[in-house]
Scaffold this motif. Structure first.
Motif, PDB file in Angstrom:
ATOM      1  N   ASP A  91       0.835  -1.203   0.000  1.00 53.81           N
ATOM      2  CA  ASP A  91       0.000   0.000   0.000  1.00 53.81           C
ATOM      3  C   ASP A  91       0.870   1.252   0.000  1.00 53.81           C
ATOM      4  OD1 ASP A  91      -2.370  -1.438   0.033  1.00 53.81           O
ATOM      5  OD2 ASP A  91      -2.564  -1.378   2.224  1.00 53.81           O
ATOM      6  N   GLN A  92       1.982   1.184   0.700  1.00 57.54           N
ATOM      7  CA  GLN A  92       2.914   2.310   0.762  1.00 57.54           C
ATOM      8  C   GLN A  92       3.493   2.617  -0.619  1.00 57.54           C
ATOM      9  OE1 GLN A  92       6.302   1.476   3.283  1.00 57.54           O
ATOM     10  NE2 GLN A  92       6.612   3.635   3.799  1.00 57.54           N
ATOM     11  N   LEU A  93       3.941   1.577  -1.334  1.00 56.35           N
ATOM     12  CA  LEU A  93       4.535   1.778  -2.654  1.00 56.35           C
ATOM     13  C   LEU A  93       3.477   2.102  -3.712  1.00 56.35           C
ATOM     14  CD1 LEU A  93       7.387  -0.869  -2.998  1.00 56.35           C
ATOM     15  CD2 LEU A  93       7.502   1.511  -2.244  1.00 56.35           C
ATOM     16  N   ALA A  94       2.253   1.651  -3.492  1.00 57.06           N
ATOM     17  CA  ALA A  94       1.188   1.908  -4.468  1.00 57.06           C
ATOM     18  C   ALA A  94       0.896   3.395  -4.605  1.00 57.06           C
ATOM     19  CB  ALA A  94      -0.082   1.158  -4.062  1.00 57.06           C
ATOM     20  N   GLN A  95       1.295   4.184  -3.608  1.00 54.26           N
ATOM     21  CA  GLN A  95       1.051   5.622  -3.653  1.00 54.26           C
ATOM     22  C   GLN A  95       2.112   6.380  -4.438  1.00 54.26           C
ATOM     23  OE1 GLN A  95      -1.909   6.574  -2.370  1.00 54.26           O
ATOM     24  NE2 GLN A  95      -2.092   4.368  -1.944  1.00 54.26           N
ATOM     25  N   VAL A  96       3.190   5.702  -4.812  1.00 55.05           N
ATOM     26  CA  VAL A  96       4.292   6.361  -5.514  1.00 55.05           C
ATOM     27  C   VAL A  96       4.053   6.242  -7.024  1.00 55.05           C
ATOM     28  CG1 VAL A  96       6.793   6.481  -5.825  1.00 55.05           C
ATOM     29  CG2 VAL A  96       5.830   5.710  -3.630  1.00 55.05           C
ATOM     30  N   PRO A  97       4.051   7.344  -7.756  1.00 51.86           N
ATOM     31  CA  PRO A  97       3.745   7.306  -9.201  1.00 51.86           C
ATOM     32  C   PRO A  97       4.902   6.810 -10.051  1.00 51.86           C
ATOM     33  CG  PRO A  97       4.240   9.549  -8.556  1.00 51.86           C
ATOM     34  CD  PRO A  97       4.259   8.729  -7.281  1.00 51.86           C
ATOM     35  N   ILE A  98       5.242   5.552  -9.886  1.00 46.07           N
ATOM     36  CA  ILE A  98       6.302   4.933 -10.661  1.00 46.07           C
ATOM     37  C   ILE A  98       6.031   3.433 -10.676  1.00 46.07           C
ATOM     38  CG2 ILE A  98       7.924   4.451  -8.767  1.00 46.07           C
ATOM     39  CD1 ILE A  98      10.190   5.491 -10.618  1.00 46.07           C
ATOM     40  N   THR A  99       6.605   2.710 -11.623  1.00 45.20           N
ATOM     41  CA  THR A  99       6.460   1.260 -11.674  1.00 45.20           C
ATOM     42  C   THR A  99       7.675   0.614 -11.023  1.00 45.20           C
ATOM     43  OG1 THR A  99       5.141   1.332 -13.702  1.00 45.20           O
ATOM     44  CG2 THR A  99       6.222  -0.745 -13.171  1.00 45.20           C
ATOM     45  N   PHE A 100       7.438  -0.136  -9.962  1.00 46.66           N
ATOM     46  CA  PHE A 100       8.515  -0.844  -9.276  1.00 46.66           C
ATOM     47  C   PHE A 100       8.711  -2.210  -9.937  1.00 46.66           C
ATOM     48  CE2 PHE A 100       7.147   2.226  -6.118  1.00 46.66           C
ATOM     49  CZ  PHE A 100       8.365   2.728  -5.684  1.00 46.66           C
ATOM     50  N   PHE A 101       9.954  -2.511 -10.250  1.00 44.32           N
ATOM     51  CA  PHE A 101      10.339  -3.738 -10.958  1.00 44.32           C
ATOM     52  C   PHE A 101      11.299  -4.481 -10.048  1.00 44.32           C
ATOM     53  CE2 PHE A 101      13.148  -6.008 -13.929  1.00 44.32           C
ATOM     54  CZ  PHE A 101      12.237  -6.610 -14.797  1.00 44.32           C
ATOM     55  N   CYS A 102      10.812  -5.518  -9.375  1.00 45.98           N
ATOM     56  CA  CYS A 102      11.566  -6.171  -8.312  1.00 45.98           C
ATOM     57  C   CYS A 102      12.108  -7.530  -8.750  1.00 45.98           C
ATOM     58  CB  CYS A 102      10.676  -6.363  -7.088  1.00 45.98           C
ATOM     59  SG  CYS A 102       9.825  -4.866  -6.533  1.00 45.98           S
ATOM     60  N   LEU A 103      13.375  -7.775  -8.484  1.00 45.58           N
ATOM     61  CA  LEU A 103      13.954  -9.095  -8.688  1.00 45.58           C
ATOM     62  C   LEU A 103      13.676  -9.949  -7.459  1.00 45.58           C
ATOM     63  CD1 LEU A 103      15.537  -7.328 -10.791  1.00 45.58           C
ATOM     64  CD2 LEU A 103      17.479  -8.867 -10.386  1.00 45.58           C
ATOM     65  N   HIS A 104      13.748 -11.259  -7.636  1.00 44.01           N
ATOM     66  CA  HIS A 104      13.623 -12.156  -6.491  1.00 44.01           C
ATOM     67  C   HIS A 104      14.940 -12.188  -5.728  1.00 44.01           C
ATOM     68  CE1 HIS A 104      12.456 -15.533  -4.038  1.00 44.01           C
ATOM     69  NE2 HIS A 104      13.564 -16.157  -4.372  1.00 44.01           N
ATOM     70  N   GLY A 105      14.842 -12.029  -4.408  1.00 41.60           N
ATOM     71  CA  GLY A 105      16.035 -12.103  -3.568  1.00 41.60           C
ATOM     72  C   GLY A 105      16.102 -13.434  -2.858  1.00 41.60           C
ATOM     73  N   ASN A 106      16.570 -13.428  -1.600  1.00 43.94           N
ATOM     74  CA  ASN A 106      16.621 -14.659  -0.824  1.00 43.94           C
ATOM     75  C   ASN A 106      15.872 -14.541   0.498  1.00 43.94           C
ATOM     76  OD1 ASN A 106      19.219 -13.004  -0.541  1.00 43.94           O
ATOM     77  ND2 ASN A 106      19.221 -14.172   1.370  1.00 43.94           N
ATOM     78  N   HIS A 107      15.361 -13.349   0.819  1.00 37.67           N
ATOM     79  CA  HIS A 107      14.560 -13.153   2.023  1.00 37.67           C
ATOM     80  C   HIS A 107      13.111 -12.889   1.633  1.00 37.67           C
ATOM     81  CE1 HIS A 107      18.523 -12.524   3.902  1.00 37.67           C
ATOM     82  NE2 HIS A 107      17.921 -12.803   5.044  1.00 37.67           N
ATOM     83  N   GLU A 108      12.568 -13.707   0.744  1.00 39.58           N
ATOM     84  CA  GLU A 108      11.186 -13.486   0.308  1.00 39.58           C
ATOM     85  C   GLU A 108      10.674 -14.689  -0.470  1.00 39.58           C
ATOM     86  OE1 GLU A 108      11.475  -9.937  -2.006  1.00 39.58           O
ATOM     87  OE2 GLU A 108      13.137 -10.693  -3.172  1.00 39.58           O
ATOM     88  N   MET A 109       9.351 -14.830  -0.469  1.00 40.47           N
ATOM     89  CA  MET A 109       8.700 -15.881  -1.241  1.00 40.47           C
ATOM     90  C   MET A 109       8.724 -15.524  -2.720  1.00 40.47           C
ATOM     91  SD  MET A 109       5.367 -16.611   1.152  1.00 40.47           S
ATOM     92  CE  MET A 109       5.193 -14.901   1.659  1.00 40.47           C
ATOM     93  N   ARG A 110       8.734 -16.549  -3.530  1.00 38.05           N
ATOM     94  CA  ARG A 110       8.601 -16.316  -4.967  1.00 38.05           C
ATOM     95  C   ARG A 110       7.133 -16.051  -5.294  1.00 38.05           C
ATOM     96  NH1 ARG A 110      12.879 -17.578  -8.261  1.00 38.05           N
ATOM     97  NH2 ARG A 110      14.670 -18.550  -7.208  1.00 38.05           N
ATOM     98  N   PRO A 111       6.830 -15.026  -6.084  1.00 36.06           N
ATOM     99  CA  PRO A 111       5.440 -14.775  -6.473  1.00 36.06           C
ATOM    100  C   PRO A 111       4.849 -15.982  -7.195  1.00 36.06           C
ATOM    101  CG  PRO A 111       6.837 -12.915  -7.033  1.00 36.06           C
ATOM    102  CD  PRO A 111       7.750 -14.030  -6.628  1.00 36.06           C
ATOM    103  N   SER A 112       3.563 -16.199  -7.005  1.00 36.26           N
ATOM    104  CA  SER A 112       2.889 -17.333  -7.619  1.00 36.26           C
ATOM    105  C   SER A 112       1.396 -17.060  -7.662  1.00 36.26           C
ATOM    106  CB  SER A 112       3.152 -18.617  -6.826  1.00 36.26           C
ATOM    107  OG  SER A 112       2.579 -18.519  -5.529  1.00 36.26           O
ATOM    108  N   GLU A 113       0.671 -17.890  -8.376  1.00 40.16           N
ATOM    109  CA  GLU A 113      -0.783 -17.757  -8.418  1.00 40.16           C
ATOM    110  C   GLU A 113      -1.376 -17.967  -7.028  1.00 40.16           C
ATOM    111  OE1 GLU A 113      -2.230 -20.463 -11.328  1.00 40.16           O
ATOM    112  OE2 GLU A 113      -1.408 -19.338 -13.038  1.00 40.16           O
ATOM    113  N   GLU A 114      -0.757 -18.833  -6.230  1.00 40.46           N
ATOM    114  CA  GLU A 114      -1.247 -19.086  -4.875  1.00 40.46           C
ATOM    115  C   GLU A 114      -1.170 -17.843  -4.005  1.00 40.46           C
ATOM    116  OE1 GLU A 114      -0.595 -22.640  -6.936  1.00 40.46           O
ATOM    117  OE2 GLU A 114       0.876 -21.053  -6.533  1.00 40.46           O
ATOM    118  N   LEU A 115      -0.263 -16.941  -4.314  1.00 42.16           N
ATOM    119  CA  LEU A 115      -0.134 -15.682  -3.570  1.00 42.16           C
ATOM    120  C   LEU A 115      -0.949 -14.563  -4.197  1.00 42.16           C
ATOM    121  CD1 LEU A 115       3.695 -15.607  -2.703  1.00 42.16           C
ATOM    122  CD2 LEU A 115       1.785 -16.404  -1.285  1.00 42.16           C
ATOM    123  N   GLY A 116      -1.752 -14.890  -5.214  1.00 39.96           N
ATOM    124  CA  GLY A 116      -2.608 -13.882  -5.833  1.00 39.96           C
ATOM    125  C   GLY A 116      -1.984 -13.134  -6.987  1.00 39.96           C
TER     126      GLY A 116
END
Length: 311
Positions: A91-116
């Protein structure tokens, strides 16, 4: 000063600043618009780990636009808890008028359909995107994206040196933090199809020989650290024809030849991806922004203050 006099003074200043040839007013205008136009700006920084204050402040100072891209080189800190704490950060980043392009790191889940997440397209490659947060995208490993005419391959993931510390305390650790054999095969296949030539590599960790050992934590026994990803990336780097390689992960800032390790610093992806072109682009951007602001030649050029934020 009228427009003609301003144009002449601008061209004289440009010639002096760039140590280059004389440009016509049309060439100067076209060049300035190319460099300063919002749609051409791609910013980049290292790990954020959910602490976005500096990024939000940076974007406010740069007066970013939705067409801009802000690359976070892994460990953004948006898919760690999978609950309201992650949503609060998004929600915090959604207020910033730019497109955030994030790589996968090692302290986070990989995005998936199960995560929406859903698969979408961005700059010529596939990304993960949640409909509720269309300006927050996660790159897919092995995809190639076009940023300012540069082919950019993404290779996320790394090993967590704090793995057992987190497990002992019941904190989250993700067994798929490093690239799988399937991901590695995809990366190698994509690069082979390009005859092992790419403009830019964007990864979370980097080739083994570029490890910044001078900043390693003394309490970590390096013989217990799984460096298979770094070894594999070193094999990739040995046969790859590339112009620039950016990665983060080590919480330090360092440059070695074509390699740049990023943390709290910022840079931009230039139209030409070589080290010299990047430095020249940033120098000229700073200088031209000062000239444009001083002479008011381009009323439609975005404000480029605080140029020392980018290096």
């Amino acid at each position: 000063m009228d427009r003609e006099e301003a144009a002449k003074e601008l061209m004289a200043m440009l010639e002096e600043a760039q140590e280059g040839p004389y440009y016509s007013e049309e060439e100067v205008r076209a060049h300035l618009l190319e460099i300063l136009a919002p749609r051409n700006q791609v910013y980049m920084t290292g790990d954020t780990h959910g602490q976005f204050e500096r990024v939000i402040e940076f974007c406010a100072r740069r007066e970013v636009e939705p067409e801009n891209t802000f690359v976070i080189l892994g460990d953004a800190g948006l898919n760690y808890y999978n609950d309201r704490r992650d949503r609060k950060k998004k929600d915090q980043l959604a207020q910033v008028p730019i497109t955030f392009f994030c790589l996968h790191g090692n302290h986070e889940m990989r995005p998936s359909e199960e995560l929406g997440y859903e698969v979408a397209e961005y700059h010529g490659g596939k990304v993960w995107m949640q409909p509720a947060y269309p300006n927050i995208l996660f790159a897919i490993d092995g995809e190639v994206y076009d940023f300012n005419g540069n082919s950019c391959i993404v290779i996320g993931g790394a090993y967590s040196v704090d793995k057992y510390y987190r497990l002992a305390r019941g904190w989250s650790w993700f067994p798929d933090e490093q690239p799988s054999e399937e991901i590695k095969a995809k990366v190698e296949r994509v690069l082979a199809e390009r005859n092992w030539k790419i403009d830019i590599v964007l990864s979370h960790t980097g080739p083994l020989k570029y490890e910044p050992t001078e900043v390693f934590l003394p309490m970590i026994d390096q013989s217990t650290v799984d460096k298979s990803t770094e070894v594999w990336l070193e094999q990739i780097e040995a046969k790859l024809d590339y112009e620039r390689w950016y990665f983060a992960h080590y919480h330090t800032e360092k440059e070695v030849g074509k390699i740049r390790i990023m943390h709290n610093d910022y840079t931009m992806i230039p139209h030409e991806a070589s080290v010299a072109a990047e430095k020249d682009m940033i120098r000229r951007m700073h200088r031209q922004a000062e000239i444009v602001e001083a002479l008011g030649l381009l009323d439609d050029a975005p404000n480029q203050k605080n140029g020392d934020d980018i290096s």
